[in-house]
Design a protein around this motif. Structure first.
Motif, mmCIF file in Angstrom:
data_model
loop_
_atom_site.group_PDB
_atom_site.id
_atom_site.type_symbol
_atom_site.label_atom_id
_atom_site.label_comp_id
_atom_site.label_asym_id
_atom_site.label_seq_id
_atom_site.Cartn_x
_atom_site.Cartn_y
_atom_site.Cartn_z
ATOM 1 N N PHE A 173 5.726 -10.718 -6.980
ATOM 2 C CA PHE A 173 4.636 -9.743 -7.020
ATOM 3 C C PHE A 173 4.368 -9.178 -5.629
ATOM 4 O O PHE A 173 4.223 -7.958 -5.442
ATOM 5 N N ILE A 174 4.299 -10.058 -4.653
ATOM 6 C CA ILE A 174 4.020 -9.618 -3.275
ATOM 7 C C ILE A 174 5.139 -8.712 -2.767
ATOM 8 O O ILE A 174 4.887 -7.678 -2.131
ATOM 9 N N GLU A 175 6.380 -9.086 -3.048
ATOM 10 C CA GLU A 175 7.513 -8.265 -2.603
ATOM 11 C C GLU A 175 7.459 -6.875 -3.228
ATOM 12 O O GLU A 175 7.763 -5.881 -2.560
ATOM 13 N N LEU A 176 7.079 -6.802 -4.498
ATOM 14 C CA LEU A 176 6.989 -5.497 -5.160
ATOM 15 C C LEU A 176 5.842 -4.673 -4.593
ATOM 16 O O LEU A 176 5.966 -3.456 -4.395
ATOM 17 N N MET A 177 4.710 -5.326 -4.316
ATOM 18 C CA MET A 177 3.549 -4.607 -3.797
ATOM 19 C C MET A 177 3.789 -4.055 -2.395
ATOM 20 O O MET A 177 3.086 -3.134 -1.953
ATOM 21 N N GLU A 178 4.772 -4.615 -1.702
ATOM 22 C CA GLU A 178 5.123 -4.065 -0.391
ATOM 23 C C GLU A 178 5.903 -2.764 -0.522
ATOM 24 O O GLU A 178 6.063 -2.027 0.445
ATOM 25 N N LYS A 179 6.389 -2.480 -1.767
ATOM 26 C CA LYS A 179 7.174 -1.265 -2.006
ATOM 27 C C LYS A 179 6.383 -0.199 -2.751
ATOM 28 O O LYS A 179 6.666 0.991 -2.614
ATOM 29 N N VAL A 180 5.422 -0.631 -3.570
ATOM 30 C CA VAL A 180 4.651 0.331 -4.363
ATOM 31 C C VAL A 180 3.163 0.115 -4.096
ATOM 32 O O VAL A 180 2.760 -0.895 -3.531
ATOM 33 N N THR A 181 2.363 1.059 -4.553
ATOM 34 C CA THR A 181 0.903 0.946 -4.403
ATOM 35 C C THR A 181 0.292 0.625 -5.766
ATOM 36 O O THR A 181 0.922 0.840 -6.813
ATOM 37 N N PRO A 182 -0.933 0.109 -5.781
ATOM 38 C CA PRO A 182 -1.594 -0.183 -7.064
ATOM 39 C C PRO A 182 -1.777 1.048 -7.946
ATOM 40 O O PRO A 182 -2.039 0.918 -9.128
ATOM 41 N N ASP A 183 -1.644 2.239 -7.365
ATOM 42 C CA ASP A 183 -1.808 3.468 -8.141
ATOM 43 C C ASP A 183 -0.474 4.054 -8.585
ATOM 44 O O ASP A 183 -0.423 5.170 -9.095
ATOM 45 N N SER A 184 0.613 3.303 -8.371
ATOM 46 C CA SER A 184 1.942 3.792 -8.744
ATOM 47 C C SER A 184 2.040 4.016 -10.251
ATOM 48 O O SER A 184 1.443 3.294 -11.056
ATOM 49 N N LYS A 185 2.810 5.022 -10.652
ATOM 50 C CA LYS A 185 2.961 5.336 -12.072
ATOM 51 C C LYS A 185 3.727 4.263 -12.828
ATOM 52 O O LYS A 185 3.608 4.163 -14.041
ATOM 53 N N GLN A 186 4.545 3.488 -12.117
ATOM 54 C CA GLN A 186 5.312 2.449 -12.798
ATOM 55 C C GLN A 186 4.497 1.180 -13.030
ATOM 56 O O GLN A 186 4.992 0.217 -13.612
ATOM 57 N N CYS A 187 3.244 1.204 -12.573
ATOM 58 C CA CYS A 187 2.405 0.006 -12.687
ATOM 59 C C CYS A 187 1.223 0.261 -13.622
ATOM 60 O O CYS A 187 0.807 1.398 -13.840
ATOM 61 N N ASN A 188 0.689 -0.821 -14.152
ATOM 62 C CA ASN A 188 -0.524 -0.773 -14.954
ATOM 63 C C ASN A 188 -1.700 -0.804 -13.990
ATOM 64 O O ASN A 188 -2.067 -1.855 -13.466
ATOM 65 N N ASN A 189 -2.263 0.365 -13.744
ATOM 66 C CA ASN A 189 -3.312 0.465 -12.724
ATOM 67 C C ASN A 189 -4.539 -0.368 -13.063
ATOM 68 O O ASN A 189 -5.185 -0.937 -12.173
ATOM 69 N N PHE A 190 -4.886 -0.456 -14.349
ATOM 70 C CA PHE A 190 -6.041 -1.251 -14.755
ATOM 71 C C PHE A 190 -5.840 -2.717 -14.368
ATOM 72 O O PHE A 190 -6.717 -3.353 -13.771
ATOM 73 N N LEU A 191 -4.682 -3.261 -14.704
ATOM 74 C CA LEU A 191 -4.415 -4.669 -14.401
ATOM 75 C C LEU A 191 -4.377 -4.919 -12.899
ATOM 76 O O LEU A 191 -4.951 -5.901 -12.402
ATOM 77 N N LEU A 192 -3.713 -4.036 -12.172
ATOM 78 C CA LEU A 192 -3.564 -4.249 -10.730
ATOM 79 C C LEU A 192 -4.897 -4.148 -10.004
ATOM 80 O O LEU A 192 -5.217 -4.986 -9.151
#
Length: 1145
Positions: free
Chosen positions: A704-723
């Motif tokens: 999770f940490i490694e991915l968050m270093e590449k994307v932001t919590p507002d990224s379209k590939q992520c569930n913004n509500f959960l993040l």
């Protein structure tokens, strides 16, 4: 009624106010003491009025201890309550966490779950999903009918003319004993390359279809080759369907000839044992090929059917039962001079898994004797079908008669019951090899719109017990477009490894005519099916906005669940659908019966109910309030429901627009912060598409940490509500550490850890080293302590789980702890919700010592123990008198939490009946506890020894001496039938072995599905403090019990037993293997259901002239004698070609 707890003689009376004291644990009152009159034993526990609990007077000059007075024990209880509350107020941080949420009010919004809108939206989304599959189904069915109509039948077609991918080819090439290797198959089989596809959980090829042909059908027959020829054109339609809807999973055409063509291509999942897969026996095919059925099976058990013929009949009946689904109703009877049901069922019953099991076991007990009486058998069958006072299918009605032959046509019976309308079809089966005239059997079938079949040997059973479906399909074919309606199946396990699925089915009709002006063809070509994985439907439901105890469920017309959090079969059987009733998925009550009925009827509704729910670990039962809301899913037979606790009406939605704050809070997820801020477990949710899942939470956090270093919590590939909620809760729980935990000395209060868990998916455990012994689920929604804390007010104690069969707890290094948790309730602008749970982990040994002091006459631990002088009188307490007085805390499930007995510390977490059966039974009989029993129909048990109910043969009929001496036996075809049985057994390698022929099982040995009986205990109606006596003569015991306010604990003080003469009945809590409720009683009060709303059982243009065929093999006496001797000597005969398909389209 109280459960008897003893087997002993006279009972000891309770102490009277003027009774002499019992010095120490001295002798009981002597012979002169007043005793109760003789007679039956007194009740287990006699409630004593306060007058009888006055202190016992001490004899002059002697020290004495008396059982504590009621007010003393109430005082101890208050001290315990105050200590627990004080610790939780200081370390739990409930109030402080409320303030933290309010201080961060600008970082989140309070959203509302509107049940009606939610359930209607989800129902609409599911309807849209299924509607896309329906359109694909219709394209396939129309194309198949046109392709077959345009196809020209080829009598001279050869195997080398057909090129296709045989899904079983690779497995057969690997098997040197396979049919094709032995015969040198000429079929041109494609060799394909495959790529892994996670959607299919399989390797697939998108450019081709695959073909599966049952083991007992000859691939080179003219019928099969023509079928392969015309169905090849479906390949392009499959591919086009997928282009239009990339989410499509398996697309399948199941042919009435047994051929299965599916897309995309993938190798067949060949079992290690026999592959008996036949698409015509799959639940989805049976449902799509005919309308519901009312079937009565009658079996001739006259003396002439003994031996092999009777064995064939028993197997045939079992195979016939396997062609029935839950939409069908059935009964089975045997007859000779009289007819009688083979089981306890006296009328038609639903053909569900458990009822069919009863039938299959019952037919094994059939014994041949007496003379044949067709009239008795048919009259019984017609009476069964005419009984309108029971639930039944009310569509196709049929009688299936199995016999070895006879001369009576019973025309008078048909004239009385069935003519002239012929609403009941009659199918007759001539079983075994014999010389009887079969004309009467053929006439019965032909005169009643049925069909005549012959079953000369074991190899003919499967094919001939399923072909009656072709006859039932005639009215459906003749109805044309009216019958072209998509049906959705029950849940079942996909044969290709997709998991649990439902299938949309559509029948495919033969549109050809035999010639100009000829009648319309009335054969069904097969059934088209498209799978929908349950996981794809679940994705349309809200996951985390409903809270830990909210959920969505769906049921069908039978009341079986399609979706439900408790639908978790431990093992599945390919041959049967997964049929978990809604009332078995939850704890049944009248309110839920009403909700279920309304949903089956397709109504909308809403109802708030008080009901019982099991805890996630199935050790506890809680009484809770739930709001049920439901709507039908249009264009399907399903209905959707939503369940919400009142506290889940609202939920938090984080709004972290400040990126600096996002980074700040995110840093508290880094392991480098754990030493000062406590260890963080994050729920393993699908935060982003590219996040790699892992069962190891440390590894998952790293991913999770490694991915968050590449994307932001507002990224379209992520569930913004959960993040956003996860990061917000990370910051909020860190503030709890900063404001409360960090400055407190946990050792002062003997705490191993403090913790907080949130709806956002954070579990923070402080200090960091405590995480080494943290065993709770990192997903709060799947943690029992979390869900129970939300459902209960106050402090919820959770002792470590112990099984009676496992070794006791190891009390080393102070690592054994007891969780105490409570929900954090917020009130924001008049809206109440519970977004978190906080708690502490008590050091078991230290708190056991503290428990003794709190339940003693000392005010604190450092005060010296009070000694009772030679001439004084004292009350016993839980510390000084622990050799004579038992003091325990038991939780609301009946599990031991704390004890003043050191030797019981390693039994903490066990059901108290395993610790003190006598006392636990007294608590139950005095209504401190209530028992709830239920059945788990999804359990898995160790494989059972093989039986005789499988589809494959398990043994061989051995002729008796009388048979050998009977020339008629040798000159009949019985010996030839026996040899056929042997030859067929060579195909099924387990014929002579005691192996289970699980044709459709997994590649590896599986546990079998079974029923387990579950028993949970929960607090009864008694809330007050009161005293009682366990009355059993000289073994009687006084005890006091009292609920601790604001907890789930019961405080019990009791005399330790002096002897074991008073044998107590032991209450059981452990899950036990069971046969389930008595089926014979259940069918007398069947649950409400509705069948499909369409029925095609009659068409005036139906041609019934094709009503049966038969063939016999006239063997020579010399050949029969030679073959029989060969069989008896055990010599292995040469292989026999497989059964050929005999259907021509």
């Amino acid at each position: 009624m109280a459960v008897p707890a003893w087997t002993c003689g006279a009972s000891r009376p309770g102490p009277a106010p003027t009774a002499l004291p019992w010095p120490g644990r001295g002798p009981r009152p002597g012979p002169g003491a007043r005793r109760p009159p003789s007679g039956p034993p007194r009740p287990l526990s006699l409630l004593l009025p306060p007058l009888l609990l006055l202190p016992l007077l001490a004899a002059p000059g002697a020290s004495a201890y008396s059982f504590p007075q009621q007010h003393t024990m109430q005082h101890w209880a208050r001290r315990l309550e105050q200590e627990i509350d004080g610790v939780m107020r200081i370390f739990g941080g409930v109030q402080q966490l409320r303030e933290i949420y309010k201080d961060n009010r600008n970082l989140f919004e309070v959203q509302e779950n509107e049940p009606q809108k939610l359930v209607e939206k989800v129902a609409g989304d599911i309807e849209s999903l299924l509607d896309r599959k329906v359109r694909a189904l219709k394209r396939l069915a129309d194309a198949a009918e046109n392709f077959q109509k345009a196809h020209r039948w080829q009598d001279n077609i050869k195997e080398e003319d057909i090129l296709y991918y045989d899904a079983k080819a690779d497995a057969e090439l690997d098997d040197p004993e396979s049919e094709d290797v032995e015969r040198g198959s000429k079929v041109s089989t494609l060799r394909l390359d495959f790529v892994e596809d996670s959607n299919f959980k399989n390797k697939v090829n998108y450019s081709y279809t695959a073909v599966q042909i049952p083991t007992d059908i000859y691939k080179g027959s003219t019928v099969i080759l023509n079928e392969l020829n015309w169905t090849e054109a479906l390949e392009n339609v499959f591919i086009e369907n997928r282009r239009q809807d990339p989410t499509l999973l398996w697309q399948v055409f199941g042919s009435a000839t047994g051929v299965t063509r599916y897309y995309p291509a993938t190798p067949w999942r060949a079992p290690k044992k026999i592959d008996l897969y036949d698409v015509r026996r799959r639940p989805w095919y049976i449902q799509g090929a005919s309308s519901p059925k009312d079937m009565v099976i009658i079996v001739d058990v006259s003396g002439s059917v003994s031996g092999l013929t009777l064995k064939l009949m028993k197997t045939s009946v079992c195979e016939m039962l396997d062609t029935l689904s839950d939409d069908d109703y059935v009964n089975v009877a045997s007859f000779n001079e009289k007819a009688q049901p083979v089981s306890c069922f006296t009328h038609l019953v639903q053909a569900n898994v458990r009822n069919k099991k009863v039938f299959k076991e019952a037919v094994q007990g059939m014994v041949a004797k007496g003379t044949t009486g067709y009239k008795a058998g048919f009259e019984y069958a017609f009476d069964q079908l005419q009984n309108s006072n029971i639930t039944r299918a009310n569509c196709n009605k049929m009688i299936m008669m199995f016999t070895d032959g006879g001369e009576d046509r019973v025309q008078d019976v048909f004239e009385k019951y069935n003519w002239p309308n012929r609403t009941v079809r009659v199918f007759t089966f001539s079983v075994g090899q014999h010389n009887y005239d079969v004309t009467p059997l053929q006439w019965m079938a032909c005169a009643n719109k049925g069909y005549y079949f012959e079953i000369p040997s074991i190899g003919a059973i499967r094919i001939n017990t399923q072909e009656y479906l072709d006859v039932l399909g005639r009215p459906m074919v003749l109805a044309g477009k009216e019958a072209k309606q998509v049906q959705w199946t029950n849940v079942y396990e996909d044969a290709l490894g997709l998991g649990l699925v439902v299938t949309g089915t559509l029948p495919v009709f033969n549109l050809t005519q035999d010639g100009p002006g000829e009648k319309k063809n009335q054969l069904i070509l097969g059934v088209m099916g498209i799978d929908v994985a349950l996981n794809d439907i679940k994705r349309l439901t809200p996951n985390y906005t409903l809270g830990a105890n909210g959920y969505v469920f769906a049921i069908d017309l039978n009341g079986y669940v399609l979706l439900h959090p408790n639908l978790k079969p431990q093992t599945t059987n390919f041959r049967e659908p997964v049929t978990l009733d809604f009332l078995d998925a939850e704890l049944e009550d009248e309110n839920k019966e009403e909700i279920r009925r309304s949903m089956i009827d397709g109504n909308k509704g809403h109802k708030q109910i008080r009901t019982l729910v099991k805890s996630l670990d199935e050790r506890y039962v809680d009484e809770v309030v739930r709001n049920y809301t439901w709507v039908p899913i249009r264009s399907t037979n399903y209905s959707l429901g939503l369940v919400l606790p009142p506290y889940s009406t609202f939920y938090l939605q984080a709004n972290l627009s400040d990126q600096i704050l996002q980074v700040k809070y995110f840093e508290f997820l880094l392991p480098s912060s754990f030493e000062s801020e406590g260890h963080v477990f994050i729920a393993p949710r699908e935060y982003c598409k590219d996040l790699n899942a892992s069962d190891n939470n440390t590894e998952f956090l790293k991913n999770f940490i490694e991915l968050m270093e590449k994307v932001t919590p507002d990224s379209k590939q992520c569930n913004n509500f959960l993040l956003h909620n996860l990061i917000l809760d990370t910051g909020i729980t860190q503030q709890l550490v900063e404001r409360v935990w960090r400055d407190q000395d946990l050792n002062t209060y003997s705490l191993l850890a403090v913790f907080a868990a949130t709806d956002g998916g954070i579990t923070r455990v402080f200090p960091n080293k405590a995480a080494e012994d943290w065993t709770e689920n990192p997903e709060p929604f799947n943690a029992s302590f979390y869900r129970r804390s939300l459902d209960n007010y106050g402090y919820i104690f959770k002792p470590p789980h112990q099984d009676a069969l496992l070794r006791p707890l190891e009390l080393e290094n102070d690592t054994v702890g007891i969780l105490v948790s409570t929900a954090v309730e917020l009130s924001l602008g008049g809206r109440t919700l519970r977004p978190a749970v906080v708690g502490v982990k008590l050091d078991l040994e230290a708190w056991a010592e503290k428990f003794k002091v709190l339940a003693s006459n000392r005010t604190h631990q450092d005060q010296p123990q009070k000694q009772c002088g030679p001439s004084s009188h004292c009350e016993m307490d839980c510390e000084v008198n622990n050799e004579d007085l038992l003091c325990v805390l038991i939780d609301d499930g009946g599990f031991l939490v704390l004890s003043n007995q050191n030797h019981q510390w390693d039994q903490v977490g066990r059901f108290f009946s395993e610790v003190d059966a006598n006392l636990m039974l007294a608590l139950y009989n005095n209504s401190f506890y209530t028992r709830k029993e239920s059945y788990d129909y999804q359990a898995a048990c160790a494989p059972q020894p093989p039986g005789n109910l499988g589809a494959a043969p398990r043994g061989v009929f051995v002729p008796t001496i009388a048979d050998f001496l009977n020339l008629a036996w040798w000159t009949s075809a019985a010996a030839w039938s026996l040899f056929q049985q042997l030859l067929y057994g060579l195909i099924y390698h387990s014929w002579f072995q005691a192996d289970s022929a699980e044709a459709e099982g997994s590649p590896e040995a599986r546990e079998s599905s079974c029923v387990m009986k579950q028993t949970q205990y929960y607090f009864g109606s008694v809330n007050a403090s009161y005293n009682a006596i366990i009355d059993c003569g000289n073994c009687s015991r006084l005890f006091h019990a009292q609920r601790l306010t604001n907890t789930n604990l019961l405080f019990v003080v009791a005399e330790k037993p002096l002897c074991s003469q008073c044998e107590a009945g032991r209450l059981l809590q452990k899950e036990t293997h069971s046969d389930g409720p008595e089926q014979c009683e259940l069918v007398q009060r069947p649950r409400y259901r509705r069948g499909p709303h369409i029925c095609f059982d009659y068409n005036a243009t139906e041609d019934t002239s094709d009503c049966g065929r038969g063939a016999s093999f006239p063997p020579s006496l010399g050949v029969l004698v030679s073959l029989q001797l060969l069989l008896l000597l055990g010599l292995p005969p040469r292989p026999q070609p497989q059964v050929h398909a005999s259907r021509r389209l």
